[in-house]
Scaffold this active site. Sequence first.
Site, PDB file in Angstrom:
ATOM      1  N   GLY A 161     -97.482  -0.308 -35.438  1.00  0.00           N
ATOM      2  CA  GLY A 161     -96.398  -0.603 -34.509  1.00  0.00           C
ATOM      3  C   GLY A 161     -96.880  -0.953 -33.122  1.00  0.00           C
ATOM      4  O   GLY A 161     -98.051  -1.290 -32.902  1.00  0.00           O
ATOM      5  N   CYS A 162     -95.985  -0.828 -32.161  1.00  0.00           N
ATOM      6  CA  CYS A 162     -96.191  -1.415 -30.840  1.00  0.00           C
ATOM      7  C   CYS A 162     -97.268  -0.741 -29.998  1.00  0.00           C
ATOM      8  O   CYS A 162     -97.737  -1.335 -29.029  1.00  0.00           O
ATOM      9  CB  CYS A 162     -94.871  -1.418 -30.069  1.00  0.00           C
ATOM     10  SG  CYS A 162     -93.584  -2.454 -30.818  1.00  0.00           S
ATOM     11  N   TYR A 163     -97.660   0.480 -30.325  1.00  0.00           N
ATOM     12  CA  TYR A 163     -98.712   1.125 -29.526  1.00  0.00           C
ATOM     13  C   TYR A 163    -100.104   0.637 -29.886  1.00  0.00           C
ATOM     14  O   TYR A 163    -101.080   0.896 -29.172  1.00  0.00           O
ATOM     15  CB  TYR A 163     -98.645   2.647 -29.670  1.00  0.00           C
ATOM     16  CG  TYR A 163     -98.977   3.185 -31.045  1.00  0.00           C
ATOM     17  CD1 TYR A 163    -100.299   3.411 -31.440  1.00  0.00           C
ATOM     18  CD2 TYR A 163     -97.974   3.492 -31.958  1.00  0.00           C
ATOM     19  CE1 TYR A 163    -100.597   3.910 -32.698  1.00  0.00           C
ATOM     20  CE2 TYR A 163     -98.262   3.994 -33.209  1.00  0.00           C
ATOM     21  CZ  TYR A 163     -99.576   4.206 -33.581  1.00  0.00           C
ATOM     22  OH  TYR A 163     -99.869   4.700 -34.831  1.00  0.00           O
TER      23      TYR A 163
END
Length: 390
Positions: A160-162
Amino acid sequence: MAPLVKNHGEPQHAKILAIGTANPPNVYYQKDYPDFLFRVTKNEHRTDLREKFDRICEKSRTRKRYLHLTEEILKANPSIYTYGAPSLDVRQDMLNSEVPKLGQQAALKAIKEWGQPISKITHLIFCTASCVDMPGADFQLVKLLGLNPSVTRTMIYEAGCYAGATVLRLAKDFAENNEGARVLVVCAEITTVFFHGLTDTHLDILVGQALFADGASAVIVGANPEPKIERPLFEIVACRQTIIPNSEHGVVANIREMGFTYYLSGEVPKFVGGNVVDFLTKTFEKVDGKNKDWNSLFFSVHPGGPAIVDQVEEQLGLKEGKLRATRHVLSEYGNMGAPSVHFILDDMRKKSIEEGKSTTGEGLEWGVVIGIGPGLTVETAVLRSESIPC
């Protein structure tokens, strides 16, 4: 913060030696996107949803985005825009080939800037949440680029976005613990797997439709750069990952026959804002534990949405303009997931040169990358900028 003392007889911290970015050719302006979305999903009669979506788009602070999806693709594959229809096969068949290709475009730009033979790439990290296949996108990229078959590969799916910060941590470890290593990092996202038709029962989709976008980034990382041959951009000094307590409901995505279903809590900005000072303080304790003047840093903050960016700015007491590069990427590209923080660094170093700054970090020495994603997971990377020759 006092400068670190470097012993040139010992290995140096890993450095980012090049950055490349790429997007699909299809640009969608936010002012036109509601018309497109409601037309292609056959929801033009849903004036109630349209009014809500118009308000979300107006508040998104996104001017334009790039997407692989076109009206032609959707017309040929109606299951993609029919809410709840089984469409995972159609989506994955498309993405398993297109995601590596988009990653290839970014990688070729980074390799060109680096200026060294591709045979010197020793490690490959590929990160995506868009597709799943075996052999994976890392394997496909080896073939597309003509990398050595013995290149050491690491594949990251569904982080995901991290993960834009995660890959910097991994690349740092590889570069500093394998003499002569040159690590090619590629993050690529095509959000077709998140595209859905509209429904009253799942309004999170409206938020995703206003923010999510497609893009790929590539960085090359290595320690002890070759003098006069390799031109470092940023030094990766320290990294840290943490989970914000009791926030696992903040961002949730599940793979289903209809594609990825996702849930975006309105509490995410509050969770991030309430913890940003703590996790930055602990991150910098790994450097020298002294830095508390956040305005002395440059920032690459994951542009998960305007409320998240605003909370980081407010809670850190940042001056106006400190998050210029982050806001620029949110405006001109949207939320591309993991690649976003690399787009921000790329914009920052280019703008620093244009404006005659003394360093790649807007004239500042120290900075930080903040990745934010499911968990809620926050991954930070402390960077040190490089001097820009006069």
